[in-house]
Enzyme design. Structure first.
Site, PDB file in Angstrom:
ATOM      1  N   GLY A   9       0.813  -1.212   0.000  1.00 20.40           N
ATOM      2  CA  GLY A   9       0.000   0.000   0.000  1.00 20.40           C
ATOM      3  C   GLY A   9       0.843   1.256   0.000  1.00 20.40           C
ATOM      4  O   GLY A   9       0.574   2.217  -0.744  1.00 20.40           O
ATOM      5  N   LYS A  42      -2.497 -18.406  -6.415  1.00 17.26           N
ATOM      6  CA  LYS A  42      -1.059 -18.629  -6.611  1.00 17.26           C
ATOM      7  C   LYS A  42      -0.324 -18.678  -5.268  1.00 17.26           C
ATOM      8  O   LYS A  42       0.754 -19.281  -5.166  1.00 17.26           O
ATOM      9  CB  LYS A  42      -0.467 -17.566  -7.545  1.00 17.26           C
ATOM     10  CG  LYS A  42      -0.739 -16.120  -7.152  1.00 17.26           C
ATOM     11  CD  LYS A  42       0.270 -15.535  -6.192  1.00 17.26           C
ATOM     12  CE  LYS A  42      -0.155 -14.154  -5.752  1.00 17.26           C
ATOM     13  NZ  LYS A  42       0.775 -13.544  -4.790  1.00 17.26           N
TER      14      LYS A  42
END
EC number: 1.1.1.94
Length: 335
Positions: free
Chosen positions: A13, A195
């Site tokens: 972020g 994944k």
């Protein structure tokens, strides 16, 4: 100049926020932790997440969610999946009270435990249509540590509303961070989440001392079962050979920057799961995603032997070497 509110001041972020500042946008970033906010505002560092990186001085951090969201034309969520619904609900109430309608972007990767919902679904349930200008998933093979160094990085902005995806593309792109658009947000979000399961397995193989052949086999067959489940859930098959599919799988299964890979590596070396979780210091999304994917596979009757083996190791205490042996001795079949 657009104002962007970034919700979540972890490594990813904060680096995405820094890109936006350097691209000429006004950016406020929110954290619950006052000490982290003070560090970002005064030292322009975020040492717990990125030890040797200095942020642009124009980036403003705050613990006040309302201040961060005020007049924002884009809201970017970069928080753990388990916190997404609660934080999104808080954001929604402020957007509604202020009459704002920003583009909503998320850069998180996971599925909600229990509901198995994708992050865009959580956002869509919590933020009313009148308070959002589209929902976009920003995903692909990207480590905050490398983006911070301005290494070349390519990601995908996915949305059912192409206009919103193109807006995100325009705001983020520069000479080292390239963004493609995609309308298959289902496939992009599922590839990004699943994944992490395979990355746990890749790390475990490394910890056990297996070589490149084993890792390549795991990634290839892992991608096959990720795609099977993703397609059953409505994804476009082609998405899994793109940046958010095979691209993200490669980087997450081969890099020490991946906390999922590091967690698997420690498990392969014999570390207890609880110790791995406590020592990581950051959320290991693959742990909860493995449980969600395993339950979805049972529900959809999808064969996912690698996911099942990793689930058994994590949640049923199965020995890793026994799990690998059982996988290798399954009945022969065609590829």
């Amino acid at each position: 100049m657009s104002k962007v509110a970034v919700i979540g001041a972890g490594s990813w972020g904060s680096v995405l926020a820094n890109i936006l500042v350097m691209n000429g946008h006004k950016v406020y970033i929110w954290s619950r932790r006052k000490e982290q906010v003070d560090e970002l505002n005064k030292q322009h560092t975020n040492r717990h997440y990125l030890a040797n990186f200095t942020y642009d001085k124009r980036l403003v951090a705050s613990v006040e969610l309302e201040k961060v969201l005020d007049d924002a034309t884009m809201v970017l969520f970069a928080i753990p999946t388990k916190a997404m619904r609660t934080v999104t609900a808080d954001v929604a109430s402020i957007l509604n009270a202020k009459g704002l309608k920003p583009t909503i972007v998320h850069a998180s990767k996971g599925l909600e435990l229990g509901t198995h919902k994708r992050i865009s679904e959580i956002i869509g349930e919590e933020i009313a249509e009148e308070n959002r200008e589209g929902i976009v998933a920003l995903s692909g093979p990207s480590h905050a540590e490398e983006v911070a160094k301005r290494d070349i990085t390519l990601v995908t902005a996915a949305s059912t509303e192409l206009k919103s995806a193109k807006n995100v593309q325009r705001m983020f792109m520069n000479n080292y961070f390239r963004v493609y658009t995609n309308t298959d947000i289902i496939g992009v979000e599922l590839g990004a989440a699943f994944k992490n399961i395979i990355a746990l397995g890749a790390g475990a193989l490394h910890g056990l001392g297996y070589g490149d052949d084993a890792k390549a086999a795991l990634m290839t067959r892992g991608l096959a079962e990720i795609a099977r489940l993703g397609i059953a859930l409505g994804a476009d098959p082609m998405t899994f050979i793109g940046l958010s599919g095979v691209g993200d799988l490669i980087v997450t299964c081969t890099s020490v920057h991946s906390r999922n890979w590091r967690a698997g590596d420690q498990l392969g070396r014999g570390e207890e799961l609880q110790n791995v979780i406590e020592n990581m210091g950051m959320v290991i999304e693959g742990l909860s995603t493995t449980k969600a994917a395993y339950e979805l596979a049972l529900q959809k009757k999808i064969d996912m032997p690698i996911t099942t083996a990793i689930y058994q190791v994590l949640y049923e205490g199965k020995n890793i070497k026994r799990a690998i042996s059982d996988l290798m001795q399954r009945e022969g079949r065609s590829e």
